[in-house]
Structures are given as structure tokens and as C-alpha cells.
Design a protein around this motif. Structure first.
Motif, short mmCIF file in Angstrom:
data_model
loop_
_atom_site.label_atom_id
_atom_site.label_comp_id
_atom_site.label_asym_id
_atom_site.label_seq_id
_atom_site.Cartn_x
_atom_site.Cartn_y
_atom_site.Cartn_z
N LEU A 157 -1.84 5.18 7.79
CA LEU A 157 -2.77 5.34 6.67
C LEU A 157 -2.39 4.45 5.49
CD1 LEU A 157 -5.24 6.73 5.49
CD2 LEU A 157 -3.73 8.59 4.74
N ALA A 158 -1.10 4.34 5.19
CA ALA A 158 -0.66 3.50 4.07
C ALA A 158 -1.02 2.04 4.31
CB ALA A 158 0.84 3.65 3.86
N THR A 159 -0.91 1.60 5.55
CA THR A 159 -1.28 0.22 5.88
C THR A 159 -2.79 0.03 5.72
OG1 THR A 159 0.59 0.04 7.39
CG2 THR A 159 -1.21 -1.53 7.69
N LEU A 160 -3.57 1.00 6.16
CA LEU A 160 -5.02 0.93 6.00
C LEU A 160 -5.40 0.87 4.52
CD1 LEU A 160 -7.86 0.99 7.22
CD2 LEU A 160 -7.71 3.50 7.15
N VAL A 161 -4.77 1.69 3.71
CA VAL A 161 -5.01 1.69 2.26
C VAL A 161 -4.67 0.31 1.69
CG1 VAL A 161 -4.21 2.65 0.06
CG2 VAL A 161 -4.76 4.17 1.96
N GLY A 162 -3.57 -0.27 2.14
CA GLY A 162 -3.18 -1.61 1.69
C GLY A 162 -4.21 -2.66 2.06
N PHE A 163 -4.77 -2.56 3.26
CA PHE A 163 -5.80 -3.52 3.67
C PHE A 163 -7.06 -3.38 2.81
CE2 PHE A 163 -3.56 -4.29 7.74
CZ PHE A 163 -3.68 -5.68 7.77
N MET A 184 -6.25 -5.08 -0.42
CA MET A 184 -6.30 -6.52 -0.22
C MET A 184 -7.74 -7.00 -0.22
SD MET A 184 -5.61 -8.67 3.23
CE MET A 184 -7.04 -7.82 3.84
N ALA A 185 -8.63 -6.26 0.45
CA ALA A 185 -10.04 -6.63 0.49
C ALA A 185 -10.66 -6.60 -0.91
CB ALA A 185 -10.79 -5.70 1.44
N CYS A 186 -10.26 -5.63 -1.73
CA CYS A 186 -10.76 -5.57 -3.11
C CYS A 186 -10.37 -6.81 -3.90
CB CYS A 186 -10.21 -4.33 -3.82
SG CYS A 186 -10.92 -2.77 -3.30
N ILE A 187 -9.12 -7.21 -3.79
CA ILE A 187 -8.64 -8.37 -4.54
C ILE A 187 -9.33 -9.64 -4.05
CG2 ILE A 187 -6.62 -9.82 -4.97
CD1 ILE A 187 -5.01 -7.20 -5.24
N ILE A 188 -9.49 -9.79 -2.76
CA ILE A 188 -10.19 -10.96 -2.22
C ILE A 188 -11.66 -10.94 -2.65
CG2 ILE A 188 -11.01 -12.06 -0.10
CD1 ILE A 188 -8.31 -11.21 1.16
N GLY A 193 -7.82 -2.79 -6.37
CA GLY A 193 -7.04 -3.43 -5.32
C GLY A 193 -5.55 -3.33 -5.55
N ALA A 194 -5.13 -3.57 -6.79
CA ALA A 194 -3.71 -3.47 -7.11
C ALA A 194 -3.20 -2.04 -6.92
CB ALA A 194 -3.45 -3.94 -8.54
N ALA A 195 -4.00 -1.06 -7.32
CA ALA A 195 -3.60 0.34 -7.16
C ALA A 195 -3.46 0.71 -5.69
CB ALA A 195 -4.61 1.25 -7.86
N LEU A 196 -4.43 0.29 -4.88
CA LEU A 196 -4.37 0.63 -3.45
C LEU A 196 -3.20 -0.08 -2.76
CD1 LEU A 196 -8.18 0.52 -2.69
CD2 LEU A 196 -6.71 2.55 -2.74
N LEU A 197 -2.97 -1.33 -3.11
CA LEU A 197 -1.82 -2.03 -2.53
C LEU A 197 -0.51 -1.39 -2.98
CD1 LEU A 197 -3.02 -5.72 -2.63
CD2 LEU A 197 -2.08 -4.54 -0.65
N LEU A 241 2.53 -0.13 -0.77
CA LEU A 241 3.88 -0.67 -0.98
C LEU A 241 4.90 0.40 -1.34
CD1 LEU A 241 2.83 -3.91 -2.82
CD2 LEU A 241 4.00 -3.78 -0.60
N LEU A 242 4.45 1.52 -1.85
CA LEU A 242 5.38 2.62 -2.11
C LEU A 242 5.85 3.26 -0.81
CD1 LEU A 242 3.76 4.25 -5.24
CD2 LEU A 242 5.92 2.99 -5.15
N VAL A 243 5.02 3.18 0.22
CA VAL A 243 5.39 3.71 1.54
C VAL A 243 6.19 2.67 2.32
CG1 VAL A 243 4.51 4.57 3.74
CG2 VAL A 243 3.43 5.28 1.60
N HIS A 244 5.69 1.44 2.32
CA HIS A 244 6.35 0.33 3.02
C HIS A 244 6.87 -0.63 1.96
CE1 HIS A 244 4.62 1.86 6.69
NE2 HIS A 244 3.41 1.81 6.15
#
Length: 86
Positions: free
Chosen positions: A7-13, A16-20, A44-48, A52-55
Motif C-alpha cells: 500500500l505504501a508503494t501504491l501511495v508513493g506512485f 509521483m503521478a501528482c507531481i508529474i 504529491g509531496a505528501a503522498l510520497l 517514504l516514511l514506510v520505505h
């Protein structure tokens, strides 16, 4: 070493999509709305950051802190400009 797709990786993606998307919006629009631009960057920064807090990846976590701070500054500036125009 392989990282699982959790889930943390999905949230990060999604972050990333928001920033792009914000960068594409800035590039393709002649007069981008600063609330859309900076709001999307902040989301995007918040989701990443959640990812990043998990990984933990410290350089990327610091980068997202700066990215969020700049987005917050941009939103505050846009609010000031809107109030001055009224």
C-alpha cells in the motif's frame, strides 16, 4: 533485494503521478492556475512522504520536505495575490 508492492508503494506512485501531472500542467498551459499547480505538487509531496516514511530513503524524504515547503509558499503567495486583487 526486492521490495514488495504494498500500500505504501501504491501511495508513493500516486504521489509521483501528482507531481508529474503538475509539471505537465505547468508546461502545457499558458496561464496555469497556481492553486491547481501548487496544490497538486503539495498533494504529491505528501503522498510520497507517506511512502517514504514506510520505505525510508532519506535523500528523497528531504527532497519531498523542500518540495512541500515550496508548494506551501506558492499557495500562500497565490492567496495573497488573490486578496490583493479583490
Amino acid at each position: 533485494m526486492t521490495a514488495g508492492f504494498d500500500l505504501a508503494t501504491l501511495v508513493g506512485f500516486v504521489g509521483m503521478a501528482c507531481i508529474i501531472a503538475a509539471y505537465a500542467y505547468l508546461t502545457f498551459h499558458a496561464a496555469p492556475n497556481p492553486f491547481v499547480l501548487h496544490g497538486t505538487n503539495l498533494a504529491g509531496a505528501a503522498l510520497l512522504t507517506v511512502s517514504l516514511l514506510v520505505h525510508t530513503n532519506w535523500p528523497s524524504l528531504v527532497l519531498e520536505g523542500f518540495w512541500a515547503a515550496i508548494a506551501i509558499y506558492g499557495l500562500a503567495k497565490a492567496l495573497r495575490m488573490r486578496k490583493a486583487a479583490e
